[in-house]
Scaffold this motif. Structure first.
Motif, PDB file in Angstrom:
ATOM      1  N   ALA A 102       0.835  -1.209   0.000  1.00  0.00           N
ATOM      2  CA  ALA A 102       0.000   0.000   0.000  1.00  0.00           C
ATOM      3  C   ALA A 102       0.868   1.258   0.000  1.00  0.00           C
ATOM      4  O   ALA A 102       0.537   2.246  -0.656  1.00  0.00           O
ATOM      5  CB  ALA A 102      -0.932  -0.010   1.213  1.00  0.00           C
ATOM      6  N   LEU A 103       1.979   1.215   0.731  1.00  0.00           N
ATOM      7  CA  LEU A 103       2.879   2.376   0.730  1.00  0.00           C
ATOM      8  C   LEU A 103       3.474   2.590  -0.655  1.00  0.00           C
ATOM      9  O   LEU A 103       3.627   3.731  -1.111  1.00  0.00           O
ATOM     10  CB  LEU A 103       3.990   2.179   1.757  1.00  0.00           C
ATOM     11  CG  LEU A 103       3.583   2.234   3.231  1.00  0.00           C
ATOM     12  CD1 LEU A 103       4.789   1.955   4.118  1.00  0.00           C
ATOM     13  CD2 LEU A 103       2.976   3.584   3.582  1.00  0.00           C
ATOM     14  N   ASN A 104       3.811   1.494  -1.340  1.00  0.00           N
ATOM     15  CA  ASN A 104       4.381   1.629  -2.679  1.00  0.00           C
ATOM     16  C   ASN A 104       3.353   2.139  -3.681  1.00  0.00           C
ATOM     17  O   ASN A 104       3.706   2.807  -4.654  1.00  0.00           O
ATOM     18  CB  ASN A 104       4.935   0.279  -3.146  1.00  0.00           C
ATOM     19  CG  ASN A 104       6.199  -0.111  -2.401  1.00  0.00           C
ATOM     20  OD1 ASN A 104       6.951   0.757  -1.966  1.00  0.00           O
ATOM     21  ND2 ASN A 104       6.432  -1.395  -2.224  1.00  0.00           N
ATOM     22  N   GLU A 105       2.076   1.823  -3.455  1.00  0.00           N
ATOM     23  CA  GLU A 105       1.031   2.320  -4.364  1.00  0.00           C
ATOM     24  C   GLU A 105       0.851   3.829  -4.253  1.00  0.00           C
ATOM     25  O   GLU A 105       0.385   4.458  -5.198  1.00  0.00           O
ATOM     26  CB  GLU A 105      -0.283   1.596  -4.076  1.00  0.00           C
ATOM     27  CG  GLU A 105      -0.260   0.135  -4.508  1.00  0.00           C
ATOM     28  CD  GLU A 105      -1.439  -0.649  -3.975  1.00  0.00           C
ATOM     29  OE1 GLU A 105      -1.593  -1.824  -4.352  1.00  0.00           O
ATOM     30  OE2 GLU A 105      -2.201  -0.087  -3.168  1.00  0.00           O
ATOM     31  N   GLY A 106       1.208   4.380  -3.119  1.00  0.00           N
ATOM     32  CA  GLY A 106       1.294   5.824  -2.999  1.00  0.00           C
ATOM     33  C   GLY A 106       0.050   6.491  -2.438  1.00  0.00           C
ATOM     34  O   GLY A 106      -1.026   5.904  -2.315  1.00  0.00           O
ATOM     35  N   ALA A 107       0.247   7.781  -2.120  1.00  0.00           N
ATOM     36  CA  ALA A 107      -0.828   8.581  -1.536  1.00  0.00           C
ATOM     37  C   ALA A 107      -1.906   8.899  -2.547  1.00  0.00           C
ATOM     38  O   ALA A 107      -3.047   9.184  -2.174  1.00  0.00           O
ATOM     39  CB  ALA A 107      -0.258   9.876  -0.962  1.00  0.00           C
ATOM     40  N   GLY A 108      -1.569   8.877  -3.838  1.00  0.00           N
ATOM     41  CA  GLY A 108      -2.580   9.161  -4.838  1.00  0.00           C
ATOM     42  C   GLY A 108      -3.713   8.164  -4.822  1.00  0.00           C
ATOM     43  O   GLY A 108      -4.858   8.509  -5.104  1.00  0.00           O
ATOM     44  N   GLN A 109      -3.428   6.920  -4.455  1.00  0.00           N
ATOM     45  CA  GLN A 109      -4.452   5.886  -4.420  1.00  0.00           C
ATOM     46  C   GLN A 109      -5.091   5.749  -3.048  1.00  0.00           C
ATOM     47  O   GLN A 109      -6.281   5.472  -2.935  1.00  0.00           O
ATOM     48  CB  GLN A 109      -3.849   4.549  -4.847  1.00  0.00           C
ATOM     49  CG  GLN A 109      -4.845   3.391  -4.853  1.00  0.00           C
ATOM     50  CD  GLN A 109      -4.266   2.154  -5.496  1.00  0.00           C
ATOM     51  OE1 GLN A 109      -3.262   2.226  -6.201  1.00  0.00           O
ATOM     52  NE2 GLN A 109      -4.893   1.015  -5.273  1.00  0.00           N
ATOM     53  N   HIS A 110      -4.312   5.962  -2.007  1.00  0.00           N
ATOM     54  CA  HIS A 110      -4.821   5.706  -0.649  1.00  0.00           C
ATOM     55  C   HIS A 110      -5.026   6.967   0.179  1.00  0.00           C
ATOM     56  O   HIS A 110      -5.533   6.881   1.289  1.00  0.00           O
ATOM     57  CB  HIS A 110      -3.861   4.773   0.089  1.00  0.00           C
ATOM     58  CG  HIS A 110      -3.715   3.434  -0.547  1.00  0.00           C
ATOM     59  ND1 HIS A 110      -4.660   2.444  -0.435  1.00  0.00           N
ATOM     60  CD2 HIS A 110      -2.737   2.923  -1.349  1.00  0.00           C
ATOM     61  CE1 HIS A 110      -4.266   1.376  -1.107  1.00  0.00           C
ATOM     62  NE2 HIS A 110      -3.104   1.641  -1.672  1.00  0.00           N
TER      63      HIS A 110
END
Length: 466
Positions: free
Chosen positions: A236-244
């Motif tokens: 989830a951290l690698n997916e980034g703030a844009g997604q989460h």
């Protein structure tokens, strides 16, 4: 807007510079062709042109006026295309800004901003549609375009240009109103990368700590399972703030940081914990053997108590040998379980079994010691009870002096318990003296202990009140 944007780009005329270059190229090609024709053929061709070099030919009087109107309309078309492009760019940039705000925080302000942008988007779409329709309605390259049609195109294109510029101004003002929100979002976004980097560094340190523990011969399976459990969080951290979202991403990074640091610390302590468990196993096994040996002496102590003192003085100690033996046996079972858990490197379970063994041995030790202490105290009080009486009286007098300090009359809340303690002390002394050759020494001792506790309670209450 995407369809109209594509159509607007297609329908917008080419830049004037490209038309001039093309016209020049055609003119040069025609000139070369004419030069290469044989002289006779060129003369015939020129003679065939209507009105060529003949005085009195027909003249097109409205040509100059039509071309002037066409040029004005073309300029209006250029201005409209520029305004459309600027509006499209502003809308794209503003959409990115709104996406950033939405990712940074879920607040009433950000929701209102998103709703306002949607309303402005509908306005932009309507104006863009009007722009495309106006371009479709006027073909400025048509040969038959007259001055009137060109003037109408000029007016309509000028009108739609004004609307495009006005919409662009609305977007600009709206963007300026978002400055506080954007600043706050940027501050939050600036925290994301450092937080994620710290979390990843902590995960790497935990991995290295586990590797170190394994190199020392420890499996560290529990810690490895906990570290593996952080895998989804890392994804989830690698997916980034844009997604989460920004705030959830920062909070997730902080959780990962705490857990990874805890895993690393525990992994670093594993060799020490293993050594500590080994030491405690040895120590508790030795203590169990000592208590078992001491329990053998309880029987003779009880015999001495039965022989010298009345039943009230030793009756509660009758089962001490059996209790001590049972406690030592259960402690031995707990130690065996602790050794098995230690061998399996389940250190938490091993520590739990060691704590249970320690508690059992503590109870057995206390019970075995109680028998010997009882015999010692009863022997001392039978020899001379004055020392215990004096200790109790001193405690009561000390409490009385404290209760009267700075007063002429004691507080009833203190005087009552102290008077009762004095009466209890005198009654215990009288019962001891009236007991004859075999008084109840144990009751006497417990009564004097109760007197001292009562006096101590009064002292504590006085000091708390002051």
């Amino acid at each position: 807007m995407e369809e109209w944007r594509a159509r607007g780009t297609h329908l917008a005329h080419r830049p004037r510079g490209e038309e001039d270059v093309t016209s020049g190229r055609v003119a040069r090609d025609l000139t070369v062709s004419v030069v290469l024709l044989p002289l006779t053929l060129a003369s015939v061709a020129l003679a065939a042109l209507p009105g060529s070099f003949t005085p009195g030919g027909t003249r097109r009087w409205g040509r100059g006026r039509s071309e002037e109107s066409r040029a004005r309309a073309q300029q209006a078309k250029d201005s409209a295309a520029t305004a459309f492009y600027e509006l499209d760019t502003a809308q794209r940039d503003l959409r990115i800004t709104l996406e950033t705000l939405s990712a940074a925080e879920e607040s009433p302000e950000s929701r209102r901003a998103a709703a306002r942008f949607a309303t402005l988007g509908e306005q932009v779409d309507r104006i863009s549609h009007d722009y495309i329709s106006t371009l479709d309605a006027h073909d400025l390259d048509a040969e038959q375009l007259d001055a009137g049609e060109a003037n109408r195109a000029y007016r309509e294109l000028s009108r739609v240009t004004d609307e495009l510029v006005r919409a662009r101004g609305d977007l600009t003002r709206f963007e300026q109103s978002l400055t506080p929100l954007v600043s706050r979002a940027q501050e939050q976004l600036a925290q994301v990368v450092p937080a994620v980097d710290r979390a990843k560094a902590a995960l790497l340190a935990a991995t290295e700590a586990l590797d170190g523990a394994r190199r020392s011969g420890l499996s560290a399976d529990e810690l490895a399972a906990r570290l593996a459990g952080l895998g989804p969080e890392l994804r989830a951290l690698n997916e980034g703030a844009g997604q989460h979202g920004v705030r959830p991403t920062i909070q997730r990074a902080e959780r990962v940081l705490r857990e990874a640091r805890a895993i690393a610390a525990e992994a670093a302590r594993l060799p020490e914990r293993a050594a500590e468990i080994d030491r405690r196993l040895t120590s508790l096994r030795t203590r169990a053997e000592a208590i078992s040996h001491r329990a053998e002496s309880v029987g003779p102590v009880l015999s001495e108590l039965r022989r010298r003192f009345m039943a009230n003085c030793w009756q509660d100690l009758q089962r001490v040998p059996e209790q001590a033996e049972e406690a030592v046996r259960e402690a031995g079972e707990a130690l065996a379980a602790a050794r098995a858990e230690r061998a399996a490197q389940r250190f938490d379970a091993a520590t739990g079994q060691l704590s249970r063994a320690h508690e059992l041995l503590g109870g057995a030790d206390e019970a075995v010691s109680a028998a010997g202490d009882r015999l010692r105290r009863l022997t001392e009080i039978a020899r001379d009870a004055s020392g215990e009486v004096e200790r109790a009286r001193f405690a009561v007098r000390d409490a009385q002096r404290l209760a009267m300090r700075g007063r002429t009359v004691p507080d009833p809340r203190h005087a009552g318990p102290l008077d009762a303690a004095v009466a209890r002390l005198e009654r215990a002394v009288a019962e001891l003296e009236e007991g004859g050759r075999n008084p109840d020494y144990w009751r006497f001792l417990t009564e004097l202990e109760a007197v001292r506790e009562s006096a101590a309670s009064v002292v504590e209450a006085i000091r708390a009140g002051r």
